[in-house]
Design an enzyme around this catalytic site. Structure first.
Site, PDB file in Angstrom:
ATOM      1  N   LYS A 117      57.394   3.073  99.597  1.00 14.98           N
ATOM      2  CA  LYS A 117      57.289   2.394 100.902  1.00 14.98           C
ATOM      3  C   LYS A 117      55.854   1.924 101.188  1.00 14.98           C
ATOM      4  CE  LYS A 117      58.743   5.801 103.529  1.00 14.98           C
ATOM      5  NZ  LYS A 117      59.053   6.865 102.558  1.00 14.98           N
ATOM      6  N   ARG A 126      62.119   8.211 111.194  1.00 13.03           N
ATOM      7  CA  ARG A 126      62.486   9.185 110.176  1.00 13.03           C
ATOM      8  C   ARG A 126      63.590  10.115 110.678  1.00 13.03           C
ATOM      9  NH1 ARG A 126      57.396   9.305 107.114  1.00 13.03           N
ATOM     10  NH2 ARG A 126      57.439  10.763 105.390  1.00 13.03           N
ATOM     11  N   ARG A 171      50.932  11.613  91.794  1.00 16.48           N
ATOM     12  CA  ARG A 171      50.354  10.678  92.752  1.00 16.48           C
ATOM     13  C   ARG A 171      48.915  11.068  93.103  1.00 16.48           C
ATOM     14  NH1 ARG A 171      53.810   8.745  97.974  1.00 16.48           N
ATOM     15  NH2 ARG A 171      53.211  10.668  99.005  1.00 16.48           N
ATOM     16  N   ARG A 226      47.067  14.541  97.560  1.00 16.26           N
ATOM     17  CA  ARG A 226      47.399  14.861  98.951  1.00 16.26           C
ATOM     18  C   ARG A 226      47.924  16.283  99.038  1.00 16.26           C
ATOM     19  NH1 ARG A 226      51.114  10.090 101.292  1.00 16.26           N
ATOM     20  NH2 ARG A 226      52.168  11.922 102.135  1.00 16.26           N
ATOM     21  N   ARG A 254      59.730  18.340 101.547  1.00 18.03           N
ATOM     22  CA  ARG A 254      59.794  16.982 102.106  1.00 18.03           C
ATOM     23  C   ARG A 254      61.093  16.292 101.692  1.00 18.03           C
ATOM     24  NH1 ARG A 254      54.634  14.423  99.939  1.00 18.03           N
ATOM     25  NH2 ARG A 254      55.209  12.564 101.110  1.00 18.03           N
TER      26      ARG A 254
END
Ligand code: AMP
Length: 207
Positions: A13, A88, A122, A153, A164
């Site tokens: 996204k 969300r 990531r 992160r 998540r």
């Protein structure tokens, strides 16, 4: 054009929103970026959301809705925007319908295995908010876009990623049905290269 990008964490996204922003010249509104900025600056909001984000949970709807409502009322959103990471939950989507007219909700569909692989590799640049994958970075931890120092992160740790994804399937996934019922859902295959996925999205939204 007021576009929502839907998709699991790691579906791309943020990357797609950044490209759309550049090409369409309308802002990217990322609630995740807004929260991370507040965390970094240790604002009262940042301190309030720190533990929630570290666990991989969602920030309460009332807080998130208020932030988005204020942000979308700013002048730069008048000609359209790309919402990345909001709504969300159904509560957020219903609230959004109360104050904005949405053109399309683009669902970026990626296999769960690919998502876990993407998130665990990531790397994030706190200076320019760029996101990269180790497979494209070689040895260094330097941001290829701005030269900043890349980090992992805190919420990309394996345990948090699992949480998540659990939260995504329970609370966010029902939005696909929500926008389908409104006739606004566009599902795009999110597997493949960034350019391939981006070309599918622009074709789907007619840009
Ligand atoms: P993201 O960068 O979109 O993956 O968001 C990172 C984290 O910020 C999420 O795991 C949540 O803790 C929080 N967050 C971002 N957007 C929302 C939202 N719309 N509602 C609630 N929490 C959010």
């Amino acid at each position: 054009m007021n576009v929502i990008l839907l998709g699991a964490p790691g579906s791309g996204k943020g990357t797609m929103a950044q490209k759309l922003t550049n090409d369409l010249q309308i802002p990217q509104i990322s609630t995740g970026d807004i929260f991370r900025k507040n965390l970094k600056e240790e604002t009262p909001l940042g301190l309030q959301v720190r533990d929630i984000m570290a666990r991989g949970d969602l920030v309460p709807d009332e807080i998130t809705i208020e932030i988005v409502k204020n942000r979308l009322s700013e002048a730069d959103c008048r000609n359209g925007y790309i919402l990345d990471g909001f709504p969300r939950s159904i509560v957020q989507a219903e609230a959004l319908d109360g104050f904005q007219q949405i053109s399309a909700a683009v669902n970026i569909d990626v296999d769960e295995d690919a998502i876990v692989k993407r998130l665990s590799g990531r790397r994030f640049c706190p200076d320019c908010n760029g996101t990269f994958h180790v497979s494209t970075l070689g040895d260094g931890n330097i941001c290829p876009a701005c030269g900043g120092k890349l980090i992992i992160r805190a919420d990309d740790s394996e345990e948090t990623v699992r949480e998540r994804l659990r939260v995504y399937y329970k609370t966010t996934f029902p939005l696909i049905e929500y926008y389908k019922k409104q006739g606004k859902l566009i599902t795009v295959d999110g597997n493949g290269t960034v350019d391939e996925v981006y070309a599918r999205i622009t074709a789907a939204i007619g840009k």
